[in-house]
Design an enzyme around this catalytic site. Structure first.
Site, PDB file in Angstrom:
ATOM      1  N   HIS A  35       0.813  -1.219   0.000  1.00  0.00           N
ATOM      2  CA  HIS A  35       0.000   0.000   0.000  1.00  0.00           C
ATOM      3  C   HIS A  35       0.848   1.271   0.000  1.00  0.00           C
ATOM      4  O   HIS A  35       0.334   2.358   0.217  1.00  0.00           O
ATOM      5  CB  HIS A  35      -0.938   0.006   1.208  1.00  0.00           C
ATOM      6  CG  HIS A  35      -2.187   0.797   0.990  1.00  0.00           C
ATOM      7  ND1 HIS A  35      -3.233   0.355   0.206  1.00  0.00           N
ATOM      8  CD2 HIS A  35      -2.559   2.009   1.417  1.00  0.00           C
ATOM      9  CE1 HIS A  35      -4.187   1.253   0.186  1.00  0.00           C
ATOM     10  NE2 HIS A  35      -3.813   2.276   0.909  1.00  0.00           N
ATOM     11  N   ASP A  65      -7.638   4.518   9.014  1.00  0.00           N
ATOM     12  CA  ASP A  65      -8.950   4.615   8.381  1.00  0.00           C
ATOM     13  C   ASP A  65      -9.224   3.429   7.454  1.00  0.00           C
ATOM     14  O   ASP A  65     -10.382   3.105   7.197  1.00  0.00           O
ATOM     15  CB  ASP A  65      -9.064   5.920   7.583  1.00  0.00           C
ATOM     16  CG  ASP A  65      -9.323   7.116   8.488  1.00  0.00           C
ATOM     17  OD1 ASP A  65      -9.976   6.934   9.531  1.00  0.00           O
ATOM     18  OD2 ASP A  65      -8.875   8.218   8.146  1.00  0.00           O
ATOM     19  N   GLU A  69     -12.427  13.755  12.676  1.00  0.00           N
ATOM     20  CA  GLU A  69     -11.679  14.051  11.462  1.00  0.00           C
ATOM     21  C   GLU A  69     -12.388  15.196  10.744  1.00  0.00           C
ATOM     22  O   GLU A  69     -13.316  15.809  11.258  1.00  0.00           O
ATOM     23  CB  GLU A  69     -11.551  12.827  10.551  1.00  0.00           C
ATOM     24  CG  GLU A  69     -10.540  11.810  11.033  1.00  0.00           C
ATOM     25  CD  GLU A  69     -10.130  10.807   9.969  1.00  0.00           C
ATOM     26  OE1 GLU A  69     -10.495  10.987   8.789  1.00  0.00           O
ATOM     27  OE2 GLU A  69      -9.438   9.824  10.310  1.00  0.00           O
TER      28      GLU A  69
END
Length: 569
Positions: free
Chosen positions: A124, A190, A308
């Site tokens: 990732h 997240d 957030e």
């Protein structure tokens, strides 16, 4: 197979690996190089065949592949911003246990020209950081595969409230294993389809970090294979320097094969709140009140468990955001029309405060408590009246909300595209200057936000929740509160990638000209000099370099980060 035979096998493997990579005499090219990948001579190809034959003749589960399919897969990542040929490794290694990884690293150390080794979880990264051009990529998922030498890579201690998780484990699997006992980790990313070792090598942040700190502040113990091939169990109380070096260490000092994560009683539900704002000043002031447990927060103190925010330069980016998908839409068609009108009135930029209040399950908070909490939020916060949206979802649905967006993009063929992401930490004292110059300037002028580009996140954290002994780098500023900004674009159309990379460069130039001391999160720099001067600074660079010499003196690990090469300077 007897222990003596197993040892002999691994010694033979180490010798053969040492031979083959000495024969290659690889001095890995940088990822930007246009030269073709290093290729083995006919002699070295025979030696690689010998390695595979040694493995096949024993019951050891460690495997190695050199075919084009395996090496091509290990040459790409989520960013897809590097070419396969430039990043291609000579081999992909599939370990069955930490001892296999240790043997591989010892083989590299023993080589006349130590070959690079990188651990790959789910790939990732966005700039080829987990690649090993001309070297070996370790497929960490193999540790939990059918050939694994370990029966279980997830183990919960209910009495002591922790979970032991293999470095290759996904956070979503950690969550499910803990929830089976009514427990949960406290700090998350997240996106839960990331590996434990991957996020702990960076920091691991999300909307819970203001209260519990990043994931690297929520670790009790690690098993680490150092660059020298030594397997060490470390913690704050044992080999503390290695423990802190590895956490946030960008894979430079060791490979995490196990992490012990503290657990807490798990809630069952989440009250998911979105509030729209027309200005950055009101948004950030409210965010800072929500993360402050002191007198400044007033009635808001401790209300939200997750805080957030996002910046919207196209209101459709809010409605169709892939990053944060509830089970059903937050907004009706009528809401969409009202939001469009609000965006127009605001000059093209809206802000969204996103938060959650957890309750039920093993937690002490009830639905009635949350009802009262939402009433306080709606009354006290300074959002645009009439633009508060609330949903009630399960705790798992909230934490794993990005998954729905991922499936949507995969279905449309828009997931495996270039991702020229830019993630920054910057001091509270400069957030409004940044908003004016970037959110209302660079992004609005060049069309970098909204549904056409991807989410733009902005939210605060408390510096005191971060352990300063780790390798993570925060803004060089005295502000207790600092912000993270994530400009998370997807390059879909022709020309998008170049435009977005130019936009990232323009953001950097703006910060430099405005005197904003920002630090990259998930950092990337092209040269060691840039790393030393622009990311670490003199004091932190000296510490980082000292630790590299101590734990990976041959600079074997994670050369794809472009921080160190062999020999160490």
């Amino acid at each position: 197979m007897t222990m003596a035979r197993a040892t002999t096998t691994m010694v033979a493997l180490c010798f053969l690996l040492s031979c083959v990579f000495s024969a290659l005499t690889v001095d890995p090219p940088t990822l930007a190089a246009s030269a073709p990948p290093p290729t083995a001579s006919s002699t070295s190809s025979i030696i690689i065949d010998d390695i595979i034959r040694v493995l096949a003749d024993t019951t050891t589960a460690a495997r190695i592949r050199t075919d084009a399919e395996a090496t091509a897969r290990a040459s790409t990542d989520f960013g897809t911003n590097v070419t396969v040929d430039a990043a291609r490794p000579a081999a992909v290694f599939y370990p069955s246990c930490a001892a296999d990884i240790a043997a591989l690293l010892r083989a590299s150390s023993a080589s006349a020209s130590p070959f690079p080794v990188s651990a790959r979880g789910r790939g990732h990264s966005t700039q080829g950081q987990a690649t090993a051009p001309g070297g070996v990529v370790i497929d960490m998922a193999s540790l939990a595969g059918p050939h694994s030498a370990t029966a279980s890579r997830l183990a919960v201690s209910v009495d002591w409230r922790y979970i032991d998780a293999g470095g290759e484990q996904l956070w979503v699997d950690v969550l499910q294993a803990a929830l089976a006992h009514g427990l949960t980790p406290r700090s998350w990313t997240d996106y839960l389809r990331l590996t434990v070792g991957g996020t702990l090598s960076n920091a691991g942040i999300s909307g819970q970090a203001f209260r519990h700190g990043p994931q690297i502040s929520n670790v009790l113990e690690l098993d680490v294979v150092k660059g020298t091939g030594e397997v060490v169990t470390c913690s704050k109380h044992k080999d503390a320097d290695l423990f802190h070096a590895v956490l946030g260490g960008l894979g430079q000092f060791g490979i995490i094969t196990r992490a012990r994560i503290p657990l807490a009683p798990a809630p069952a539900r989440a009250r998911w709140v979105r509030l729209l704002y027309t200005g950055a000043a009101d948004l950030t002031a409210d965010q800072e009140r929500l993360i402050d447990d002191g007198r400044r927060a007033g009635a808001l103190a401790g209300l939200m468990d997750y805080v957030e925010g996002s910046v919207l330069t196209d209101f459709q980016g809010l409605i169709g955001s892939w990053r944060s998908q509830p089970p059903s839409s937050f907004y009706s068609a009528a809401d969409a029309a009202r939001i469009a009108a609000l965006a127009k009135e605001a000059g093209g930029v809206l802000y969204c405060l996103e938060g959650a209040l957890y309750y039920g399950g093993a937690s002490d908070t009830t639905a009635a408590d949350v009802d009262k909490g939402v009433e306080v939020l709606v009354r006290e916060l300074r959002y645009a009246r009439g633009f508060a949206f609330v949903q009630d979802v399960s705790y798992v649905q909230f934490l794993d909300r990005v998954r729905a967006g991922e499936r949507k993009l995969r279905g449309e063929g828009l997931w495996d595209v270039p991702h020229p992401w830019l993630n920054l930490f910057l001091p509270r004292s400069h957030i409004l200057d940044f908003a004016a110059g970037v959110f209302h300037g660079v992004l609005l002028r060049t069309g970098g936000g909204g549904s056409s580009g991807g989410p733009v996140l902005v939210y605060p954290m408390n510096r005191g929740k971060w352990d300063g002994a780790t390798s993570a780098v925060l803004p060089d500023d005295e502000d207790e509160v600092f912000y993270t900004v994530g400009i998370l674009r997807s390059a879909v159309a022709d020309g998008d990638l170049r435009r977005m990379e130019e936009q990232n460069a323009e953001v950097a130039r703006f910060c430099e000209a405005a005197g904003i001391p920002c630090t990259q999160y998930l950092p990337y720099y092209a040269t060691q000099a840039e790393w030393a001067a622009r990311h670490f600074g003199p004091r932190r660079w000296d510490t980082f370099l000292h630790r590299k010499r101590k734990y990976d003196p041959m600079a074997i690990l994670s050369r794809g980060q472009r921080i160190f090469s062999y020999p160490l300077a």
